[in-house]
Design an enzyme around this catalytic site. Structure first.
Site, mmCIF file in Angstrom:
data_model
loop_
_atom_site.group_PDB
_atom_site.id
_atom_site.type_symbol
_atom_site.label_atom_id
_atom_site.label_comp_id
_atom_site.label_asym_id
_atom_site.label_seq_id
_atom_site.Cartn_x
_atom_site.Cartn_y
_atom_site.Cartn_z
ATOM 1 C CE LYS A 44 -3.698 0.057 2.567
ATOM 2 N NZ LYS A 44 -4.764 0.550 1.671
ATOM 3 C CB CYS A 131 -2.593 8.408 -6.817
ATOM 4 S SG CYS A 131 -4.179 7.968 -6.063
ATOM 5 C CG ASN A 191 -2.089 4.970 -10.658
ATOM 6 O OD1 ASN A 191 -3.085 4.390 -10.258
ATOM 7 N ND2 ASN A 191 -1.225 5.541 -9.839
ATOM 8 C CB THR A 192 -6.899 4.211 -11.751
ATOM 9 O OG1 THR A 192 -6.530 5.296 -10.886
ATOM 10 C CG2 THR A 192 -6.805 2.899 -10.991
ATOM 11 N N GLY A 264 -3.958 -5.983 -10.046
ATOM 12 C CA GLY A 264 -4.592 -5.074 -9.104
ATOM 13 C C GLY A 264 -6.042 -5.428 -8.868
ATOM 14 C CB THR A 265 -9.131 -4.150 -10.511
ATOM 15 O OG1 THR A 265 -8.812 -2.768 -10.323
ATOM 16 C CG2 THR A 265 -10.631 -4.320 -10.398
#
Length: 289
Positions: A44, A131, A191-192, A264-265
């Site tokens: 994290k 992020c 990243n997202t 990840g997801t």
């Protein structure tokens, strides 16, 4: 031919890592999957001070994808040094461990890396400079700010620096070049993507913070394209992440030029998906041996 590989001077038993923000600090998943089967984990994201994160709800399922706005919730660097790095040092043997670092300002990145550097339990830093859920423009979208952060952090650590970039950078290849020139040893993409989901009846955002980061299967094509563009521009290892659910998805990143991949997801939908991906890659390896 084995799945093992050497990247950044580290031996990985396979190329599959768990992405930052999806596995906590490892111990959260010890009763769910075999951590020792993984190539590695990325913790994290750690900030200077503890962060409670964004208001709930923090996760929304949308067709074929997920939207999240966790807001980098974490216990802060002092708690990580005291509670989490010793556990990682004593319990995670075979996987390589990278600590993700985040912050609002340049000085925060420098301070977190400086406080972590002399401790055991991990092998590299992954700087989260992209992020979309913490407000303001991510460092990865400003070449000057990106270079400043890396130039300031680089002298503070002898460990490899992996930089996580944003998929919505206007010129991702140039951004990658800026990062490498400023001291990045490797790059993680992507990243997202910034996204918003509304209740069609009320117009109210489905997430407590409003907008969030889009992840899941739709991100795979974006990530694969990013890996290919970056590998054509810079000569450093690239880590592919986004939309990996199967061994075939992971292989697509690898043939695009990724040295490693991160899941990840997919771990939220199926917590043991990383083990299935590794087994699938191993079966494929045996078929072509």
């Amino acid at each position: 031919m084995s799945l093992s590989r050497t990247v950044l001077g580290m031996e990985f038993q396979n190329p599959v890592l768990l992405a930052a923000g999806t596995c906590g600090f490892g111990r959260e998943l010890r009763g769910v999957l075999d951590l020792e089967a993984l190539g590695g984990i990325v913790t994290k994201s750690v900030t200077l001070e503890p962060r409670a994160g964004n208001p709930a709800p923090r996760v929304a399922e949308i067709p074929g994808a997920m939207l999240n706005s966790v807001g980098l919730a974490n216990p802060g660097v002092d708690a990580v040094v005291r509670d989490h790095l010793p556990w990682l040092r004593d319990h995670v043997r075979r996987p390589r461990v990278w600590v993700s670092v985040a912050g609002h300002a340049l000085d925060e990145y420098v301070e977190v890396v400086s406080r972590l550097e002399d401790h055991e339990g991990f092998q590299a830093f992954e700087l989260n400079l992209s992020c979309p859920n913490v407000g303001g423009t991510p460092f990865a979208l400003d070449h000057g700010a990106l270079a400043q952060v890396l130039s300031a952090v680089r002298p503070r650590t002898a460990r490899p620096l992996v930089v996580k970039l944003a998929p919505n950078a206007p010129d991702l290849a140039t951004t990658a070049q800026v990062a490498v020139d400023a001291g990045a040893d490797a790059l993680t993409v992507v990243n997202t993507l910034p996204g918003l989901s509304l209740d069609p009846a009320s117009g109210t955002p489905r997430l407590g913070a409003g907008a969030g980061g889009l992840s899941g299967p739709p991100l795979k094509a974006v990530g694969v394209a990013a890996v290919r563009r970056i590998r054509d521009r810079v000569d450093v290892p690239v880590v592919g992440v986004g939309g990996i659910l199967t061994a075939e998805d992971a292989r697509e990143y690898l043939v695009a030029g990724a040295s490693l991949v991160q899941i990840g997801t997919g771990s939220f939908a199926a917590p043991r998906i990383s083990e299935r991906v590794i087994r699938g890659l191993e079966r494929e390896r045996r078929r072509h041996a």
